[in-house]
Design a protein around this motif. Sequence first.
Motif, PDB file in Angstrom:
ATOM      1  N   VAL A 103       0.849  -1.189   0.000  1.00 54.83           N
ATOM      2  CA  VAL A 103       0.000   0.000   0.000  1.00 54.83           C
ATOM      3  C   VAL A 103       0.885   1.238   0.000  1.00 54.83           C
ATOM      4  O   VAL A 103       2.066   1.168   0.333  1.00 54.83           O
ATOM      5  N   ALA A 104       0.297   2.349  -0.367  1.00 53.37           N
ATOM      6  CA  ALA A 104       0.990   3.637  -0.340  1.00 53.37           C
ATOM      7  C   ALA A 104       0.002   4.695   0.116  1.00 53.37           C
ATOM      8  O   ALA A 104      -1.214   4.554  -0.086  1.00 53.37           O
ATOM      9  N   VAL A 105       0.520   5.737   0.753  1.00 50.37           N
ATOM     10  CA  VAL A 105      -0.308   6.878   1.139  1.00 50.37           C
ATOM     11  C   VAL A 105      -0.121   7.946   0.066  1.00 50.37           C
ATOM     12  O   VAL A 105       1.006   8.381  -0.187  1.00 50.37           O
ATOM     13  N   VAL A 106      -1.224   8.313  -0.579  1.00 51.70           N
ATOM     14  CA  VAL A 106      -1.210   9.315  -1.647  1.00 51.70           C
ATOM     15  C   VAL A 106      -2.239  10.382  -1.292  1.00 51.70           C
ATOM     16  O   VAL A 106      -3.429  10.083  -1.177  1.00 51.70           O
ATOM     17  N   GLU A 107      -1.743  11.591  -1.055  1.00 49.14           N
ATOM     18  CA  GLU A 107      -2.629  12.721  -0.720  1.00 49.14           C
ATOM     19  C   GLU A 107      -3.594  12.384   0.411  1.00 49.14           C
ATOM     20  O   GLU A 107      -4.788  12.676   0.347  1.00 49.14           O
ATOM     21  N   GLY A 108      -3.057  11.728   1.451  1.00 48.83           N
ATOM     22  CA  GLY A 108      -3.860  11.411   2.640  1.00 48.83           C
ATOM     23  C   GLY A 108      -4.732  10.194   2.521  1.00 48.83           C
ATOM     24  O   GLY A 108      -5.463   9.858   3.446  1.00 48.83           O
ATOM     25  N   GLU A 109      -4.663   9.485   1.392  1.00 51.00           N
ATOM     26  CA  GLU A 109      -5.450   8.267   1.196  1.00 51.00           C
ATOM     27  C   GLU A 109      -4.538   7.056   1.143  1.00 51.00           C
ATOM     28  O   GLU A 109      -3.460   7.113   0.549  1.00 51.00           O
TER      29      GLU A 109
END
Length: 113
Positions: A103-109
Amino acid sequence: MDRNETALPLCRLDDIPDGEAIAVDAVLPDGPESLIVLRQGAAVHAYLNICPHAGRRLDWAPGKFLISKGALICAAHGASFTASTGWCIGGPCRGQELHRVAVAVVEGEVRLA
């Protein structure tokens, strides 16, 4: 645009209290799965919600997990897993590990990576 930016969000980072975990449903290449998503500050780790000991879910109630001193504890038989690696450090499946999901965090998601 890379795949992380186009992947559907699993949840918002703010949905996970720091040091805790939630369960989310996701569609992976092999089909739908329940995931454990753990937060440690800005870092997020995700695993299939399946204990390697007996193949049961780790949550004690739907979406509720036992976490103590940085370890995720299986509610069924007490196996303890390091939150950041998924390695079993105690209990009946010592030396085995949870199946990691990238998983990755992208713009708070939080998104599948």
